[in-house]
Write a protein that holds these residues in place. Sequence first.
Motif, PDB file in Angstrom:
ATOM      1  N   LEU A  21      -2.060  -5.965  -4.922  1.00  9.64           N
ATOM      2  CA  LEU A  21      -0.292  -6.129  -5.050  1.00  9.64           C
ATOM      3  C   LEU A  21       0.002  -4.782  -5.950  1.00  9.64           C
ATOM      4  O   LEU A  21       1.199  -4.833  -5.993  1.00  9.64           O
ATOM      5  CB  LEU A  21      -0.055  -7.292  -5.903  1.00  9.64           C
ATOM      6  CG  LEU A  21      -0.570  -8.800  -5.040  1.00  9.64           C
ATOM      7  CD1 LEU A  21      -0.041  -9.733  -6.122  1.00  9.64           C
ATOM      8  CD2 LEU A  21       0.042  -8.753  -3.747  1.00  9.64           C
ATOM      9  N   PHE A  22      -0.851  -3.910  -6.286  1.00  9.51           N
ATOM     10  CA  PHE A  22      -0.175  -2.810  -7.111  1.00  9.51           C
ATOM     11  C   PHE A  22       0.544  -3.359  -8.258  1.00  9.51           C
ATOM     12  O   PHE A  22       1.784  -2.329  -8.654  1.00  9.51           O
ATOM     13  CB  PHE A  22       0.684  -1.788  -5.924  1.00  9.51           C
ATOM     14  CG  PHE A  22      -0.414  -1.448  -4.889  1.00  9.51           C
ATOM     15  CD1 PHE A  22      -1.130  -0.226  -5.141  1.00  9.51           C
ATOM     16  CD2 PHE A  22      -0.467  -2.025  -3.811  1.00  9.51           C
ATOM     17  CE1 PHE A  22      -2.130  -0.018  -3.892  1.00  9.51           C
ATOM     18  CE2 PHE A  22      -1.400  -1.647  -2.628  1.00  9.51           C
ATOM     19  CZ  PHE A  22      -1.995  -0.508  -2.843  1.00  9.51           C
ATOM     20  N   GLY A  23       0.323  -4.222  -8.996  1.00 12.44           N
ATOM     21  CA  GLY A  23       0.881  -4.622 -10.085  1.00 12.44           C
ATOM     22  C   GLY A  23       2.265  -5.247 -10.140  1.00 12.44           C
ATOM     23  O   GLY A  23       2.911  -5.985 -10.735  1.00 12.44           O
ATOM     24  N   LYS A  49       0.952  -1.209   0.061  1.00 14.31           N
ATOM     25  CA  LYS A  49      -0.083  -0.118  -0.026  1.00 14.31           C
ATOM     26  C   LYS A  49       0.759   1.136  -0.010  1.00 14.31           C
ATOM     27  O   LYS A  49       0.357   2.583  -0.339  1.00 14.31           O
ATOM     28  CB  LYS A  49      -0.799   0.042   1.144  1.00 14.31           C
ATOM     29  CG  LYS A  49      -2.072  -1.014   1.184  1.00 14.31           C
ATOM     30  CD  LYS A  49      -2.695  -1.101   2.477  1.00 14.31           C
ATOM     31  CE  LYS A  49      -3.913  -2.213   2.546  1.00 14.31           C
ATOM     32  NZ  LYS A  49      -4.563  -2.137   3.962  1.00 14.31           N
ATOM     33  N   THR A  50       2.128   1.260   0.752  1.00 18.37           N
ATOM     34  CA  THR A  50       2.700   2.363   0.564  1.00 18.37           C
ATOM     35  C   THR A  50       4.076   2.134  -0.218  1.00 18.37           C
ATOM     36  O   THR A  50       5.023   2.759   0.054  1.00 18.37           O
ATOM     37  CB  THR A  50       3.116   2.443   2.042  1.00 18.37           C
ATOM     38  OG1 THR A  50       4.008   1.355   2.880  1.00 18.37           O
ATOM     39  CG2 THR A  50       2.126   2.944   3.030  1.00 18.37           C
ATOM     40  N   LEU A  51       3.956   1.381  -1.087  1.00 16.62           N
ATOM     41  CA  LEU A  51       5.194   0.845  -1.981  1.00 16.62           C
ATOM     42  C   LEU A  51       5.851   1.902  -2.718  1.00 16.62           C
ATOM     43  O   LEU A  51       6.953   2.443  -2.670  1.00 16.62           O
ATOM     44  CB  LEU A  51       4.956   0.005  -2.773  1.00 16.62           C
ATOM     45  CG  LEU A  51       6.101  -0.722  -3.892  1.00 16.62           C
ATOM     46  CD1 LEU A  51       7.180  -1.204  -3.051  1.00 16.62           C
ATOM     47  CD2 LEU A  51       5.498  -1.710  -4.664  1.00 16.62           C
ATOM     48  N   SER A  52       4.864   2.639  -3.398  1.00 16.03           N
ATOM     49  CA  SER A  52       5.207   4.014  -4.107  1.00 16.03           C
ATOM     50  C   SER A  52       6.189   5.125  -3.254  1.00 16.03           C
ATOM     51  O   SER A  52       7.161   5.481  -3.452  1.00 16.03           O
ATOM     52  CB  SER A  52       4.040   4.594  -4.749  1.00 16.03           C
ATOM     53  OG  SER A  52       4.557   5.729  -5.596  1.00 16.03           O
ATOM     54  N   LEU A  53       5.398   5.425  -2.003  1.00 16.34           N
ATOM     55  CA  LEU A  53       5.938   6.172  -0.938  1.00 16.34           C
ATOM     56  C   LEU A  53       7.362   5.674  -0.762  1.00 16.34           C
ATOM     57  O   LEU A  53       8.656   6.609  -0.676  1.00 16.34           O
ATOM     58  CB  LEU A  53       5.400   6.523   0.080  1.00 16.34           C
ATOM     59  CG  LEU A  53       5.623   7.579   1.129  1.00 16.34           C
ATOM     60  CD1 LEU A  53       5.644   8.792   0.441  1.00 16.34           C
ATOM     61  CD2 LEU A  53       4.751   7.450   2.122  1.00 16.34           C
ATOM     62  N   PHE A  80       0.737 -15.302  -9.229  1.00 15.51           N
ATOM     63  CA  PHE A  80       1.958 -15.730  -8.684  1.00 15.51           C
ATOM     64  C   PHE A  80       2.546 -14.148  -8.103  1.00 15.51           C
ATOM     65  O   PHE A  80       2.416 -13.174  -8.775  1.00 15.51           O
ATOM     66  CB  PHE A  80       3.096 -15.999  -9.943  1.00 15.51           C
ATOM     67  CG  PHE A  80       2.653 -17.583 -10.088  1.00 15.51           C
ATOM     68  CD1 PHE A  80       3.232 -18.536  -9.278  1.00 15.51           C
ATOM     69  CD2 PHE A  80       1.798 -17.834 -10.982  1.00 15.51           C
ATOM     70  CE1 PHE A  80       2.830 -19.984  -9.645  1.00 15.51           C
ATOM     71  CE2 PHE A  80       1.528 -19.191 -11.502  1.00 15.51           C
ATOM     72  CZ  PHE A  80       2.177 -20.193 -10.739  1.00 15.51           C
ATOM     73  N   VAL A  81       3.016 -14.146  -7.016  1.00 21.56           N
ATOM     74  CA  VAL A  81       3.567 -12.638  -6.535  1.00 21.56           C
ATOM     75  C   VAL A  81       5.059 -12.516  -6.690  1.00 21.56           C
ATOM     76  O   VAL A  81       5.685 -13.444  -6.979  1.00 21.56           O
ATOM     77  CB  VAL A  81       3.201 -12.729  -4.980  1.00 21.56           C
ATOM     78  CG1 VAL A  81       1.871 -12.969  -4.644  1.00 21.56           C
ATOM     79  CG2 VAL A  81       4.017 -13.701  -4.325  1.00 21.56           C
ATOM     80  N   ASN A  82       5.463 -11.314  -6.899  1.00 21.17           N
ATOM     81  CA  ASN A  82       6.754 -10.877  -6.938  1.00 21.17           C
ATOM     82  C   ASN A  82       6.992 -10.882  -5.504  1.00 21.17           C
ATOM     83  O   ASN A  82       6.312 -10.578  -4.519  1.00 21.17           O
ATOM     84  CB  ASN A  82       7.004  -9.463  -7.372  1.00 21.17           C
ATOM     85  CG  ASN A  82       6.510  -9.358  -9.108  1.00 21.17           C
ATOM     86  OD1 ASN A  82       6.183 -10.474  -9.327  1.00 21.17           O
ATOM     87  ND2 ASN A  82       6.704  -8.136  -9.505  1.00 21.17           N
ATOM     88  N   PHE A  83       8.363 -10.914  -5.133  1.00 27.77           N
ATOM     89  CA  PHE A  83       9.107 -10.648  -3.738  1.00 27.77           C
ATOM     90  C   PHE A  83       9.465  -9.354  -3.728  1.00 27.77           C
ATOM     91  O   PHE A  83      10.268  -8.950  -4.581  1.00 27.77           O
ATOM     92  CB  PHE A  83      10.300 -11.749  -3.870  1.00 27.77           C
ATOM     93  CG  PHE A  83       9.833 -13.090  -3.534  1.00 27.77           C
ATOM     94  CD1 PHE A  83       8.889 -13.803  -2.651  1.00 27.77           C
ATOM     95  CD2 PHE A  83      10.729 -14.119  -3.994  1.00 27.77           C
ATOM     96  CE1 PHE A  83       8.860 -14.999  -2.487  1.00 27.77           C
ATOM     97  CE2 PHE A  83      10.568 -15.607  -3.910  1.00 27.77           C
ATOM     98  CZ  PHE A  83       9.357 -16.007  -3.158  1.00 27.77           C
ATOM     99  N   VAL A  84       8.649  -8.638  -3.004  1.00 27.49           N
ATOM    100  CA  VAL A  84       8.905  -7.235  -2.859  1.00 27.49           C
ATOM    101  C   VAL A  84       9.359  -7.007  -1.423  1.00 27.49           C
ATOM    102  O   VAL A  84       8.645  -6.910  -0.607  1.00 27.49           O
ATOM    103  CB  VAL A  84       7.582  -6.333  -2.997  1.00 27.49           C
ATOM    104  CG1 VAL A  84       8.068  -5.064  -3.188  1.00 27.49           C
ATOM    105  CG2 VAL A  84       6.935  -6.569  -4.493  1.00 27.49           C
ATOM    106  N   TYR A  85      10.762  -6.704  -1.365  1.00 25.68           N
ATOM    107  CA  TYR A  85      11.365  -6.438  -0.015  1.00 25.68           C
ATOM    108  C   TYR A  85      12.214  -5.238  -0.001  1.00 25.68           C
ATOM    109  O   TYR A  85      12.407  -4.759  -1.238  1.00 25.68           O
ATOM    110  CB  TYR A  85      12.213  -7.819   0.561  1.00 25.68           C
ATOM    111  CG  TYR A  85      13.019  -8.496  -0.613  1.00 25.68           C
ATOM    112  CD1 TYR A  85      14.503  -8.062  -0.512  1.00 25.68           C
ATOM    113  CD2 TYR A  85      12.766  -9.683  -1.273  1.00 25.68           C
ATOM    114  CE1 TYR A  85      15.322  -8.601  -1.382  1.00 25.68           C
ATOM    115  CE2 TYR A  85      13.361  -9.977  -2.318  1.00 25.68           C
ATOM    116  CZ  TYR A  85      14.828  -9.591  -2.107  1.00 25.68           C
ATOM    117  OH  TYR A  85      15.622 -10.325  -3.275  1.00 25.68           O
ATOM    118  N   ALA A  86      12.809  -4.695   0.788  1.00 27.29           N
ATOM    119  CA  ALA A  86      13.473  -3.718   0.891  1.00 27.29           C
ATOM    120  C   ALA A  86      14.998  -3.591   1.859  1.00 27.29           C
ATOM    121  O   ALA A  86      14.729  -4.571   2.816  1.00 27.29           O
ATOM    122  CB  ALA A  86      12.881  -2.353   1.266  1.00 27.29           C
TER     123      ALA A  86
END
Length: 540
Positions: free
Chosen positions: A336-338, A280-284, A505-511
């Motif tokens: 998943l915001f794409g 939800k806050t990925l873009s920010l 299928f999800v992307n792994f989105v981590y930081a």
Amino acid sequence: MSNPTKFDANGPGVLERIAAASRRNRISRREFMVEASAAGMTIATASALWAQNAAAETPKAGGTYRLGLHDGNTADQMDPGRYQSVGEIQMAHTHRSYLTEITAENGLGGDMADAWSATPDAKVWTFELNKNATFHDGRKFTANDAIASLNHHRGENTTSAAKPLLESVENIRADGDHAIVIELNQGFADLPWVMTDYHLAMLPANEDGTIEWENGIGAGPYVIENHQAGVASTLARHDGWHREGAYFDKVEFTVLNDPNARQTALVTDAVDAISSVDLKTLSLLSRSRDVEVENVPSGSAITLPMFCDHSPYDNVHVRLALKHAIDREEIIEKILFGTGTPGNDFHVSPNMPYWPDIEQRTYDPDMAKFHLKEAGMDSLDVQLSAADSVLPGAVDMVVLYSEQAKKAGINIKPVREPNDSYWADVWLKKPFVFVKWGARPTPDNMFTLAYKDDAPWNEAHWKNDRFNELLLLAKAELDETRRAEMYREMCQIARDDGGTIIPLFVNFVYARRSNVRRGASLAASWETDGARSAHRWWFA
């Protein structure tokens, strides 16, 4: 591999920006050379600049790496055969080792084994073991340890979820102290890939042929100093580790199941990396100069298994109605915001070998109504369990699915389950649940674990004789074309008869914080570089 940063070659400071990007591993050498050439730099000069920046990023040892983890539970434990959660998997790849590994480039590499070979029929495999590998207490790793470690997952009395992976193994024997020979009852071309499975950790052998697993010992890059399951762990570098890497002096894992708490910890520098970003806050978050977001397409699937031996899911038309009543594209966009790929109700992703190009199932409420009518129903009422510890936004995804299904006369009641102990109390216990699977390297691996009729993790209680027949045939088939045809038929069967909805299928989105460096590629097998960030990454 994460999505590369794109640059405007005609914009101001392009050379400074691509140089900075190369230092931060956000652009490949090829992309660097293209951008530098477009900006007017000669090939020789660009090559020299790339080498200079690469040298500046030579891994450096030192520091304490702090990782904030999602999906950790107080029920997590040390028996490798019973690993389930992300928390257990991250710990396993940090303090234990395996015969083989999925590399950062998503190939197959050695870990405790240096080399492997097979007879022409792939029925006998030999694994040459690393002669310098030691356990954390200084004991040498030998063939006896490897045999006991694999046998922990074999036999009638094993409780291991990996038992199906080794079902075709007839015997494992030593060939001296530093080689093992695995004899199978049929050809098994994927065996070296299977050895990357996170259950198959190499542990010390007891005299009776069992393994020491209770004390948390391993042969991995880090040694456990303190461990509180589902809360926090501290590990120190294993100076006797047999491989390169393990640049940090210490590693600290903190379980932060709440996505807001996890993200706040990263932004405030309370941790150096997190295993899952709140989309939800990925873009920010992506705008922060202090944070690098990794967005890695993977074979990690969201599954919604239905117990096929439990009413109403024992009717294939009910299962098909639920499969047609979900709008996959809307879920990917809104939840998943794409950062995902539509699933097609078979567990092979487009980036896996043998992916079959089968017509994509789409949202079709009218077809869902048709299947309900075929099942003798005008409407359907079911409950679907989920927890946000499994995936941030999991409950929202179920709520959205329930809204989509209403157009077909299907009433899905979302059930928000407690984050803690979801794997122990909900998965495999309740008849319709939300699950997130990690990526598996081959279809055989995935099908054997979760779709074979007698698999411990057959989460849908699904049985199909033709599917199981093909699974055995494909395992031994060395002709690639024929093998692909078999997997295609299996995928079609799972899609049209199976008890598992696979919406995406999800992307792994981590930081990670920007002072945490990584190599040019990222493994797509698990979060944080195949769950190996602790030994592959370093501080600037």
